[in-house]
Design a protein around this motif. Structure first.
Motif: not given
Length: 675
Positions: A291-303
């Motif tokens: 998590m210290e170096s985690f960076f999301p390449e893709y983001t999913l938004i569920h609404v």
């Protein structure tokens, strides 16, 4: 330009078997994280970014425009700024034209030429891995964003005004949230039964892709994949952002994929707690160190409470998955079921994976004690899971996999399976998993003592259970395997003319998978014959591809792996006479066990005279009429011939639409069943 672009290793329809690295064929894609890099430094930090290259400026400009980064760059310098004497890059010209001192600049490059150029002109230099040695490198490593605190990086996707963010809650915390918010109730022994009664089948959820320059020429647009123009996407996303203001959201950071070199960092943002728990079940967790170096390449938004029509687009389904491949953003709106999240992620992976010379595969998998892998293709996910989870072999993967040039990898970290009428005797491992803490049950009943009733609460939808792989007693958690040794294709042939089990050539297997054949009786009306249907590869989630093209990719993998291919008929052979034939699970499991244990000699084989492949005609404990359709139909020989010919004609008609697009090896075997 080699620093920020990497070769696209996916093949085209015209050259399935040619080398994608040949110089005249190379096309380019952005390296991981570069869009975020541009957004963060050029837009938010207001820094000047310049591309310094030895390539042609016009071509580089065209590529930058294609990926939507050209307008955010200060300038592009091509071969014209290379020093003719020492072939170094004239960084002094760039500094002068940008009116920047050398001490206020940094040069990011991947070669000695880049390093020597920086040293010559006194510019600080940062070296990054080149695309050949490290394809997994991401420019996200340069970003100074704390994804575990602050605004959790939501500003990077222009999401503002969120009232409360619950970030990476552990499983017990999410269960508490589900109960507190009355999204579900806890059943006996700890599973969670979701209260909602309105869900969606896969067919109810529309899939839309934003039409944009970086991907539109790679997409096979069809009834399954519909385009949304960029303007329409912005209207929907802007309305969604307004909808989420002053609301609470749950964030789960995870990886799609098991192998470190090809897994995709993924952020899943949900309006409700239970879909966030589903994401935690299905995808690999991010450790505290990662998590210290985690960076999301893709983001999913569920609404699910947001309706796309609120954005003014009346022609778009309210239950929808909207994928922006350029922005690496996935929106799910209107849809309640957990299937929407898995479908959206795998649909997106189906586009990403081939760029790195991996193909997506929808199948279930088990691994033997000797490490050999068996994979199962078929339309009935519950049947595939029943075969995989109730053997003496380790469960490897539920449904979503990737097949690389070197191995076979699981893209998930959990299991989602249908549990309509689940039976403890027939499916003991699945039954046991449904009785464990935090298992999610959708559309299932519950009695007054909180015991689960495996019946549909809403008869229109299946009952579904989702749980992490840790709930299974015998599971392989490595996520990576050698190539499949055995490939099983499970068909439901209510016509009653396909043998109970057969051995296929790899060409025949590719053709059967291309067909995705199934037939069943429509019990709502009197029919003389079952209804024949086709679903290529038994899934609609590979719709990015032309079906014939994917057949070539899959055949190439089968051939390289030298996989042994088998076909299992889940419906009893012989005339079924418009009744609901019961799947003989015991027989199917014995078939699989014998093959997996290399005991095919237990079977008596013959060449099926109608379908022209080796089939089982003898197996201890089973009469030949259960195995050989020719014997099963002895009392009605004429009808047997008619039904066989009807199915052959249907196959031929279906395959004729692909004939001109198939690779030579498959095309030569196209009508192997014809007399």
């Amino acid at each position: 330009h080699d620093t920020i672009f990497q070769p696209d290793l996916s093949r085209t329809q015209a050259d399935v078997f040619k080398d994608p690295m040949k110089k005249e064929r190379i096309t380019w894609m952005l390296r991981y994280g570069f869009l975020n890099f541009i957004e963060y430094f050029a837009v938010q930090k207001k820094l000047q970014i310049v591309i310094s290259s030895d390539g042609r400026k016009r071509r580089l400009t065209r590529i930058a425009q294609r990926f939507g980064i050209y307008d955010k760059l200060k300038a592009i310098y091509g071969a014209e700024h290379i020093d003719k004497w020492d072939y170094l890059k004239r960084l002094d010209k760039i500094l002068d034209q940008c009116q920047v001192e050398a001490r206020d600049a940094v040069f990011i490059g991947d070669s000695q030429v880049d390093q020597f150029s920086a040293e010559k002109y006194g510019v600080a230099f940062i070296q990054v891995p080149n695309t050949v040695s490290e394809r997994a490198f991401s420019f996200n490593s340069f970003l100074e964003i704390e994804f575990g605190s602050g605004d959790y990086g939501l500003e990077l996707i222009d999401l503002h005004g969120i009232k409360q963010v619950s970030h990476n809650l552990a499983t017990p915390q999410l269960v508490e949230e589900i109960i507190r918010r009355n999204e579900g109730v806890m059943a006996h022994l700890g599973p969670v039964v979701i209260n909602k009664v309105e869900f969606e089948s896969a067919a109810d959820i529309g899939v839309y892709l934003v039409r944009e320059p970086s991907s539109e020429n790679d997409i096979h647009w069809s009834d399954v994949v519909s385009p949304v123009e960029i303007e329409g996407y912005h209207r929907i996303f802007d309305s969604l952002k307004d909808f989420l203001k002053d609301q609470s959201v749950y964030i789960q950071d995870c990886y799609a994929g098991s192998e470190a070199s090809c897994r995709i960092p993924l952020r899943i943002i949900t309006q409700d707690a239970w879909p966030n728990l589903f994401a935690r079940h299905m995808f690999r967790h991010v450790s505290s160190e990662e998590m210290e170096s985690f960076f999301p390449e893709y983001t999913l938004i569920h609404v699910p409470e947001f309706k796309a029509s609120a954005g003014g687009d009346e022609n778009i389904s309210d239950n929808m998955i909207l994928i922006n491949l350029l922005k690496k953003l996935i929106l799910i709106v209107g849809a309640n079921s957990s299937n929407a999240i898995r479908k959206a992620v795998f649909f997106t992976l189906s586009f990403i994976l081939p760029k790195n010379d991996m193909i997506p595969v929808r199948c279930s998998a088990i691994k033997g004690d000797d490490g050999s892998l068996s994979v199962f293709f078929g339309r009935d996910q519950a049947l595939k899971n029943s075969l995989c989870l109730n053997t003496n072999y380790a469960f490897f993967g539920d449904d979503c996999h990737g097949w690389t040039q070197n191995d076979f990898t699981n893209m998930e970290w959990g299991c989602r399976t249908l549990v309509d009428g689940l039976d403890e005797i027939m499916d003991p491992r699945i039954y046991s998993a449904t009785r464990k803490f935090a298992t999610i049950l959708e559309n299932a009943g519950i009695d007054e003592k909180r015991h689960i009733i495996f019946e549909r609460k809403n008869p229109k939808y299946h009952s579904v259970a989702s749980f992490p792989i840790a709930h299974l007693q015998h599971a392989d958690r490595s996520g990576v395997s050698a190539f499949p040794k055995h490939v099983f294709i499970i068909v439901k042939d209510s016509m009653g003319v396909l043998p109970a089990m057969g051995k296929l050539t790899r060409e025949q297997a590719a053709i059967f998978l291309l067909l995705g054949y199934e037939s069943k009786w429509d019990l709502s009306q009197a029919e003389e014959f079952p209804t024949i249907s086709y679903l290529p590869y038994y899934t609609s989630d590979l719709a990015f591809y032309r079906e014939s093209f994917y057949a070539g990719l899959l055949y190439e993998k089968l051939e390289r792996a030298q996989s042994q291919c088998w076909i299992l008929n889940a419906i009893p052979v012989g005339p079924n006479k418009n009744n609901t034939a019961v799947v003989n699970l015991t027989l199917l499991r014995r078939f699989v066990s014998a093959i997996q244990s290399d005991k095919a000699h237990q079977f008596k084989w013959h060449m099926d005279s109608y379908w022209k492949y080796q089939s089982v005609c003898g197996f201890a404990g089973y009469p030949e009429a259960m195995l050989n359709p020719e014997i099963a139909w002895e009392g009605d020989r004429d009808r047997f011939v008619v039904v066989n010919q009807m199915l052959k004609d249907s196959f031929s008609n279906r395959l004729s639409k692909y004939e001109n697009d198939l690779s030579p090896a498959i095309k030569s075997a196209l009508n192997w069943f014809e007399d």
